[in-house]
Motif scaffolding. Structure first.
Motif, PDB file in Angstrom:
ATOM      1  N   CYS A 122       2.480  49.600  64.941  1.00 34.58           N
ATOM      2  CA  CYS A 122       1.871  49.180  65.939  1.00 34.58           C
ATOM      3  C   CYS A 122       1.956  50.048  67.118  1.00 34.58           C
ATOM      4  N   ASP A 123       1.007  50.178  67.811  1.00 29.65           N
ATOM      5  CA  ASP A 123       1.112  50.838  69.451  1.00 29.65           C
ATOM      6  C   ASP A 123       1.910  49.953  70.309  1.00 29.65           C
ATOM      7  N   ARG A 124       1.878  50.221  71.483  1.00 30.97           N
ATOM      8  CA  ARG A 124       2.907  49.555  72.562  1.00 30.97           C
ATOM      9  C   ARG A 124       2.057  48.230  72.968  1.00 30.97           C
ATOM     10  N   ASN A 125       1.013  48.076  72.684  1.00 34.28           N
ATOM     11  CA  ASN A 125       0.005  46.746  72.896  1.00 34.28           C
ATOM     12  C   ASN A 125      -0.016  45.857  71.635  1.00 34.28           C
ATOM     13  N   ASN A 127      -1.119  46.398  68.607  1.00 34.89           N
ATOM     14  CA  ASN A 127      -2.197  46.578  67.868  1.00 34.89           C
ATOM     15  C   ASN A 127      -1.999  47.772  66.591  1.00 34.89           C
ATOM     16  N   ASP A 212       2.351  54.905  68.884  1.00 35.11           N
ATOM     17  CA  ASP A 212       0.797  55.128  69.478  1.00 35.11           C
ATOM     18  C   ASP A 212      -0.210  55.888  68.661  1.00 35.11           C
TER      19      ASP A 212
END
Length: 273
Positions: A122-125, A127, A212
């Protein structure tokens, strides 16, 4: 378990070291060995790896291997010494791994007839960024869709190779990456080849780490660039040059699809899409 971690690196020392350290600290119950292909880094990456004092074989490129070429060198080295490990873990060195992910992936593989296990990132958010992919039924919408983590057994047709666990016996069956690819597509092709040979591919039920997604800025997808710039970017090694792209499409989807999807990027650029 004995696991050989394979990746290629070039001039991103901090990320490379962070990836190794996260694997080492989070998976102490396993014996990790590394095959690292450094494609002529000039930022002290090799020296930093050596300072970690991990069990690593560092191989050296001339700066022209790129991702697929570097991984092919690493996998080739692994296939010559398969007695060293029970599993091969293919990763990207820009993933910051969560603890205990190797144990979870091994367990899922054992429970499912030595399936290839794809670690979703997942990305840092939080997702989805990279992982398993499932072929679409409607090629008008593209070739595949992402397979998000789920407690259910999520089957994949292929994968991004940011974190992929392969049993050594399966790795021997599949062989190495297709030499047609220099930078991209080799992982997608490898996964599709595994599917054709009847090897089960499953996604993890949770994210295995943070990675990311690559930005489109400065690539041929960047609509702020001129058409000429976009054409040049597309045909560069890190773009989607026509020869390996057509080879990938024809090999895995047939001649008609190869013609269609080989032409569509040029049409998009001309139309400014």
């Amino acid at each position: 378990m004995k696991v050989t971690v394979i990746f290629t690196c070039f001039n991103r020392k901090e990320k490379t070291i962070a990836a190794i350290e996260s694997l080492e600290k989070g998976n102490r119950e396993h014996s990790l060995r590394y095959i690292i292909v450094d494609d002529n880094s000039t930022d002290g990456t090799v020296e930093a790896i050596e300072a970690l004092n991990v069990n690593a074989v560092v191989m050296h490129g001339n700066g022209e291997l790129y991702w697929s070429g570097g991984m092919r060198v690493g996998i080739g080295e692994f296939l010559q010494h398969t007695e060293e490990s029970e599993y091969m873990l293919l990763i990207n060195d820009d993933v910051n791994f969560y603890p205990n992910i190797i144990e979870c992936m091994i367990n899922r593989s054992i429970q499912n007839k030595d399936a290839i296990i794809v670690g979703a990132t997942c990305d840092r958010n939080g997702n989805f960024s990279y992982g398993g992919l499932c072929l679409t039924n409607d090629q008008r919408k593209g070739l595949y869709n992402p397979v998000l983590p789920s407690e259910a057994l999520e089957r994949c047709d292929t994968f991004n190779c940011n974190c992929v666990l392969v049993k050594t016996t399966i790795a021997t069956l599949l062989g190495n990456f297709d030499p047609m690819y220099r930078h991209s597509l080799a992982d997608l092709d490898y996964g599709l080849s595994a599917s054709k040979k009847g090897v089960m591919i499953l996604s993890t039920d949770n994210y295995v780490g943070v990675c990311d997604k690559n930005s489109n800025k400065g690539t041929w997808h960047d609509k702020s660039l001129s058409r000429i710039q976009r054409f040049k970017k597309k045909e560069s090694v890190k773009g989607d040059p026509i020869k390996p792209w057509f080879h990938f499409l024809r090999k895995n989807f047939g001649f008609t699809t190869a013609i269609k999807f080989s032409a569509s990027p040029y049409i998009r650029i001309i139309l400014g899409k």
